[in-house]
Design a protein around this motif. Structure first.
Motif, PDB file in Angstrom:
ATOM      1  N   THR A  89      52.813  44.696  55.500  1.00 49.84           N
ATOM      2  CA  THR A  89      52.071  44.091  54.404  1.00 49.84           C
ATOM      3  C   THR A  89      52.413  44.823  53.117  1.00 49.84           C
ATOM      4  O   THR A  89      52.969  45.918  53.135  1.00 49.84           O
ATOM      5  CB  THR A  89      50.561  44.175  54.660  1.00 49.84           C
ATOM      6  N   HIS A  90      52.077  44.217  51.991  1.00 48.50           N
ATOM      7  CA  HIS A  90      52.309  44.856  50.698  1.00 48.50           C
ATOM      8  C   HIS A  90      51.411  46.081  50.571  1.00 48.50           C
ATOM      9  O   HIS A  90      50.268  46.072  51.021  1.00 48.50           O
ATOM     10  CB  HIS A  90      51.974  43.897  49.555  1.00 48.50           C
ATOM     11  N   SER A  91      51.921  47.105  49.925  1.00 49.95           N
ATOM     12  CA  SER A  91      51.087  48.276  49.692  1.00 49.95           C
ATOM     13  C   SER A  91      50.135  47.988  48.535  1.00 49.95           C
ATOM     14  O   SER A  91      50.495  47.314  47.576  1.00 49.95           O
ATOM     15  CB  SER A  91      51.953  49.490  49.368  1.00 49.95           C
ATOM     16  N   GLY A  92      48.924  48.477  48.636  1.00 44.10           N
ATOM     17  CA  GLY A  92      47.918  48.271  47.599  1.00 44.10           C
ATOM     18  C   GLY A  92      47.406  46.855  47.517  1.00 44.10           C
ATOM     19  O   GLY A  92      46.952  46.409  46.467  1.00 44.10           O
TER      20      GLY A  92
ATOM     21  N   GLN B 210      44.771  45.518  48.739  1.00 41.04           N
ATOM     22  CA  GLN B 210      43.321  45.366  48.653  1.00 41.04           C
ATOM     23  C   GLN B 210      42.714  46.195  47.540  1.00 41.04           C
ATOM     24  O   GLN B 210      41.507  46.304  47.456  1.00 41.04           O
ATOM     25  CB  GLN B 210      42.687  45.768  49.986  1.00 41.04           C
ATOM     26  N   LYS B 211      43.539  46.770  46.685  1.00 40.20           N
ATOM     27  CA  LYS B 211      43.020  47.642  45.634  1.00 40.20           C
ATOM     28  C   LYS B 211      42.943  46.894  44.309  1.00 40.20           C
ATOM     29  O   LYS B 211      43.883  46.205  43.929  1.00 40.20           O
ATOM     30  CB  LYS B 211      43.917  48.870  45.465  1.00 40.20           C
ATOM     31  N   LYS B 212      41.827  47.032  43.642  1.00 43.25           N
ATOM     32  CA  LYS B 212      41.603  46.518  42.287  1.00 43.25           C
ATOM     33  C   LYS B 212      41.972  45.038  42.158  1.00 43.25           C
ATOM     34  O   LYS B 212      42.708  44.634  41.260  1.00 43.25           O
ATOM     35  CB  LYS B 212      42.389  47.357  41.278  1.00 43.25           C
ATOM     36  N   LEU B 213      41.443  44.246  43.076  1.00 46.20           N
ATOM     37  CA  LEU B 213      41.761  42.822  43.066  1.00 46.20           C
ATOM     38  C   LEU B 213      41.180  42.113  41.854  1.00 46.20           C
ATOM     39  O   LEU B 213      41.673  41.055  41.467  1.00 46.20           O
ATOM     40  CB  LEU B 213      41.233  42.174  44.360  1.00 46.20           C
ATOM     41  N   PHE B 214      40.144  42.671  41.235  1.00 41.12           N
ATOM     42  CA  PHE B 214      39.552  42.026  40.072  1.00 41.12           C
ATOM     43  C   PHE B 214      40.509  42.024  38.877  1.00 41.12           C
ATOM     44  O   PHE B 214      40.393  41.189  37.990  1.00 41.12           O
ATOM     45  CB  PHE B 214      38.233  42.729  39.689  1.00 41.12           C
ATOM     46  N   LYS B 215      41.479  42.936  38.879  1.00 44.64           N
ATOM     47  CA  LYS B 215      42.441  42.993  37.789  1.00 44.64           C
ATOM     48  C   LYS B 215      43.618  42.049  38.000  1.00 44.64           C
ATOM     49  O   LYS B 215      44.339  41.752  37.049  1.00 44.64           O
ATOM     50  CB  LYS B 215      43.024  44.406  37.658  1.00 44.64           C
ATOM     51  N   LYS B 216      43.833  41.614  39.221  1.00 44.69           N
ATOM     52  CA  LYS B 216      45.054  40.890  39.558  1.00 44.69           C
ATOM     53  C   LYS B 216      44.849  39.395  39.429  1.00 44.69           C
ATOM     54  O   LYS B 216      43.765  38.868  39.691  1.00 44.69           O
ATOM     55  CB  LYS B 216      45.496  41.248  40.974  1.00 44.69           C
TER      56      LYS B 216
ATOM     57  N   GLU C 131      47.799  34.332  41.392  1.00 45.69           N
ATOM     58  CA  GLU C 131      49.162  34.248  41.929  1.00 45.69           C
ATOM     59  C   GLU C 131      49.579  35.566  42.585  1.00 45.69           C
ATOM     60  O   GLU C 131      50.174  35.567  43.662  1.00 45.69           O
ATOM     61  CB  GLU C 131      50.132  33.904  40.793  1.00 45.69           C
ATOM     62  N   LEU C 132      49.254  36.674  41.963  1.00 51.02           N
ATOM     63  CA  LEU C 132      49.596  37.977  42.530  1.00 51.02           C
ATOM     64  C   LEU C 132      48.796  38.247  43.796  1.00 51.02           C
ATOM     65  O   LEU C 132      49.324  38.779  44.777  1.00 51.02           O
ATOM     66  CB  LEU C 132      49.348  39.079  41.500  1.00 51.02           C
ATOM     67  N   ARG C 133      47.526  37.860  43.812  1.00 48.73           N
ATOM     68  CA  ARG C 133      46.711  38.042  45.025  1.00 48.73           C
ATOM     69  C   ARG C 133      47.262  37.212  46.181  1.00 48.73           C
ATOM     70  O   ARG C 133      47.263  37.660  47.327  1.00 48.73           O
ATOM     71  CB  ARG C 133      45.269  37.681  44.749  1.00 48.73           C
ATOM     72  N   ARG C 134      47.754  36.020  45.887  1.00 50.30           N
ATOM     73  CA  ARG C 134      48.352  35.181  46.935  1.00 50.30           C
ATOM     74  C   ARG C 134      49.627  35.831  47.468  1.00 50.30           C
ATOM     75  O   ARG C 134      49.873  35.861  48.675  1.00 50.30           O
ATOM     76  CB  ARG C 134      48.661  33.790  46.375  1.00 50.30           C
TER      77      ARG C 134
END
Length: 174
Positions: A103-106, A108-114, A117-120
Motif C-alpha cells: 500500500t502507499h505509505s502515509g 491514512q495520515k492527514k486525510l483532511f488535507k488531501k 483524487e489523492l485519497r482515491r
C-alpha cells in the motif's frame, strides 16, 4: 559456558552489519594513531593528562542517523536455518506470479488535507519493480514464496497474469 561462546560467535556471524559500523569501530580502535601522526614541532600541551588519552573530537566520525540494513539472519541460533524478515511479511504481499504489492505509505495520515483524487489514489496498491521483488524474495524463506490459498481472498483476481508469456498459466488440451 561453551554454549554461550558459540551463541555469541554465531550471533556476530549471522547478522549482516552495515559498512559504517566497521569504519566506526576501526576509527575507535586506531584513533590514537591519527592523533600521533601530527607534526613533531608542537607547542607543549598544558592540558591535564586525562584529556590526552581520549581521542580528539575532530577525529570521531559522525554516525549516520538512519542507514537501511537488510536484517537477514543467515543462520538461526537454534536450528541453523535462514529466517524471514518480519517487516517484509507485514508490509508486502506476494502474488502467485512473483510480484510483490504494497500500500502507499502515509495513506491514512492527514486525510483532511488531501484532495478526493489523492485519497482515491492512496487507497490503491503499488507493485514493486523487478529489483525490489528480487530483494524481497531473498529476504523471505521458500515457504512465503509458495502460493497460498485463502477463502474469499481479495487478491484472487491479481494472482493470475495471462497477458504475458512468461507468467501465462498453462492451458490443458483435451
Amino acid at each position: 559456558m561453551l554454549r554461550t561462546l558459540v551463541a555469541g560467535a554465531l550471533r556476530s556471524v549471522c547478522r549482516v552489519q552495515p559498512a559504517y559500523a566497521l569504519q566506526h569501530t576501526q576509527r575507535a580502535c586506531f584513533g590514537h594513531l591519527f592523533a600521533a601522526s601530527a607534526p613533531a614541532q608542537r607547542k607543549p600541551n598544558l592540558l591535564p593528562a586525562s584529556s590526552l588519552t581520549s581521542t580528539p573530537m575532530l577525529l570521531q566520525a559522525p554516525v549516520p542517523a538512519a542507514v537501511p540494513a537488510r536484517s537477514v539472519t543467515k543462520f538461526s541460533l537454534i536450528k541453523g536455518k535462514r529466517k524471514s524478515v518480519k517487516a517484509v511479511l507485514k508490509r508486502f504481499k506476494r502474488l502467485d506470479w512473483g510480484a510483490w504489492i504494497r500500500t502507499h505509505s502515509g495513506r491514512q495520515k492527514k486525510l483532511f488535507k488531501k484532495s478526493a483524487e489523492l485519497r482515491r489514489r492512496l487507497r490503491q496498491h503499488v507493485f514493486t519493480n523487478a529489483t525490489q521483488s528480487w530483494l524481497l524474495d531473498k529476504m523471505v524463506t521458500s515457504y512465503w514464496r509458495r502460493p497460498k490459498y485463502y477463502i474469499d481472498d481479495p487478491y484472487a483476481p491479481y494472482h493470475k497474469r495471462d497477458e504475458y508469456f512468461a507468467t501465462k498459466s498453462k492451458t490443458f488440451k483435451v
